[in-house]
Design an enzyme around this catalytic site. Sequence first.
Site, PDB file in Angstrom:
ATOM      1  N   TYR A  51       0.863  -1.032   0.074  1.00  0.00           N
ATOM      2  CA  TYR A  51       0.037   0.031  -0.013  1.00  0.00           C
ATOM      3  C   TYR A  51       0.842   1.155  -0.023  1.00  0.00           C
ATOM      4  O   TYR A  51       2.032   1.376   0.668  1.00  0.00           O
ATOM      5  CB  TYR A  51      -1.015   0.018   1.428  1.00  0.00           C
ATOM      6  CG  TYR A  51      -2.162  -1.043   1.201  1.00  0.00           C
ATOM      7  CD1 TYR A  51      -3.129  -0.792   0.650  1.00  0.00           C
ATOM      8  CD2 TYR A  51      -1.777  -2.083   1.828  1.00  0.00           C
ATOM      9  CE1 TYR A  51      -4.330  -1.470   0.695  1.00  0.00           C
ATOM     10  CE2 TYR A  51      -2.673  -3.131   2.008  1.00  0.00           C
ATOM     11  CZ  TYR A  51      -4.055  -2.637   1.282  1.00  0.00           C
ATOM     12  OH  TYR A  51      -4.967  -3.806   1.254  1.00  0.00           O
ATOM     13  N   HIS A 106      -6.826  -8.594  -2.746  1.00  0.00           N
ATOM     14  CA  HIS A 106      -8.544  -8.088  -2.314  1.00  0.00           C
ATOM     15  C   HIS A 106      -8.443  -6.688  -2.644  1.00  0.00           C
ATOM     16  O   HIS A 106      -7.383  -5.867  -2.750  1.00  0.00           O
ATOM     17  CB  HIS A 106      -8.622  -8.503  -1.023  1.00  0.00           C
ATOM     18  CG  HIS A 106      -7.697  -7.639  -0.058  1.00  0.00           C
ATOM     19  ND1 HIS A 106      -6.733  -8.396   0.406  1.00  0.00           N
ATOM     20  CD2 HIS A 106      -7.966  -6.732   0.805  1.00  0.00           C
ATOM     21  CE1 HIS A 106      -6.085  -7.677   1.403  1.00  0.00           C
ATOM     22  NE2 HIS A 106      -7.111  -6.494   1.587  1.00  0.00           N
ATOM     23  N   HIS A 123     -10.554  -3.221  -1.416  1.00  0.00           N
ATOM     24  CA  HIS A 123     -11.691  -2.744  -0.180  1.00  0.00           C
ATOM     25  C   HIS A 123     -12.443  -1.944  -1.214  1.00  0.00           C
ATOM     26  O   HIS A 123     -12.214  -1.077  -1.881  1.00  0.00           O
ATOM     27  CB  HIS A 123     -10.872  -2.025   0.839  1.00  0.00           C
ATOM     28  CG  HIS A 123      -9.685  -2.611   1.431  1.00  0.00           C
ATOM     29  ND1 HIS A 123      -9.946  -3.537   2.731  1.00  0.00           N
ATOM     30  CD2 HIS A 123      -8.599  -2.828   1.272  1.00  0.00           C
ATOM     31  CE1 HIS A 123      -9.200  -3.991   3.313  1.00  0.00           C
ATOM     32  NE2 HIS A 123      -8.056  -3.741   2.472  1.00  0.00           N
ATOM     33  N   TYR A 182       0.197  -9.921   0.514  1.00  0.00           N
ATOM     34  CA  TYR A 182       1.089  -9.303   1.426  1.00  0.00           C
ATOM     35  C   TYR A 182       1.115  -9.921   2.755  1.00  0.00           C
ATOM     36  O   TYR A 182       0.048 -10.617   3.242  1.00  0.00           O
ATOM     37  CB  TYR A 182       0.787  -7.778   1.471  1.00  0.00           C
ATOM     38  CG  TYR A 182      -0.471  -7.558   2.102  1.00  0.00           C
ATOM     39  CD1 TYR A 182      -0.822  -7.608   3.324  1.00  0.00           C
ATOM     40  CD2 TYR A 182      -1.386  -6.959   1.208  1.00  0.00           C
ATOM     41  CE1 TYR A 182      -2.019  -7.038   3.879  1.00  0.00           C
ATOM     42  CE2 TYR A 182      -2.789  -6.770   1.516  1.00  0.00           C
ATOM     43  CZ  TYR A 182      -2.804  -6.672   2.869  1.00  0.00           C
ATOM     44  OH  TYR A 182      -4.139  -5.971   3.313  1.00  0.00           O
ATOM     45  N   ARG A 202      -2.256 -12.053   3.163  1.00  0.00           N
ATOM     46  CA  ARG A 202      -3.581 -11.961   2.969  1.00  0.00           C
ATOM     47  C   ARG A 202      -3.779 -12.274   1.284  1.00  0.00           C
ATOM     48  O   ARG A 202      -3.057 -11.607   0.494  1.00  0.00           O
ATOM     49  CB  ARG A 202      -3.769 -10.226   2.930  1.00  0.00           C
ATOM     50  CG  ARG A 202      -3.873  -9.681   4.463  1.00  0.00           C
ATOM     51  CD  ARG A 202      -5.082 -10.205   5.024  1.00  0.00           C
ATOM     52  NE  ARG A 202      -6.308 -10.489   4.702  1.00  0.00           N
ATOM     53  CZ  ARG A 202      -7.374  -9.849   4.370  1.00  0.00           C
ATOM     54  NH1 ARG A 202      -7.312  -8.503   4.416  1.00  0.00           N
ATOM     55  NH2 ARG A 202      -8.388 -10.180   3.741  1.00  0.00           N
TER      56      ARG A 202
END
Length: 239
Positions: free
Chosen positions: A106, A158, A160, A145, A155
């Site tokens: 991110y 995905h 959000h 990640y 994870r």
Amino acid sequence: MIHLPPRYRGKDDAEEAPLDFADYRTTSLRTPRQPLTLLPQRLTELTGPVLGEERVTATDADLTLANGGEASGQRIVVHGQVLDSDRRPVPNTLLEVWQANSAGRYRHQGDQWPAPLDPFFNGVGRTMTDAQGRYSFTTIKPGAYPWGNHHNAWRPAHIHFSLFGRAFTQRLVTQMYFPDDPLFFQDPIYNSVPDGARQRMISVFDYEATTDNWALGFRFDIVLRGHDATPFEEDDHDD
């Protein structure tokens, strides 16, 4: 005269993710210790925020172009329809998305694991649903990640999603996964949702939405309430 919005239909409690899920370690720290209190709707909640549809432009829905360049990774088109509990389209609602880049990182100061940052990918976008409740984003497929919840924890890929109604109290947040992800088995966020509802968080590969020589297509419909509702984070009381 002010007309109050209709109440949402409730969901089956058996399909709700528990607020405290032992395998998801941080839920024990943020689970409410007292019964939740349902606050009444007041004038400010019913008349705001003014989202300003004209402020949301077509470029806001293309995450692949930012800072004067083009993001690295597999281009994808994510599209779908926002529906109410009776599966009627929900028009003119604001959708916001955020995600990791193709390396699983991110653009956030709190994300410091040693994966490369993409200078041309900010990882955020927004759009409004049209008159038929339809939306579409162009982005790149995010990478997995590590996140430290348990040994060798990763994870799954995905995206959000945040959806706004006509007031701050009508915000809903969920996650969209990709089909056949090999990391589902060890992800406590995904597995905290009962079996009957997990599939509603997984997008469907959509060959018809795939663009020749450009991007793969995935469909993700979002149902706000009712027995077919998409699972949302920290869902409120059903009344």
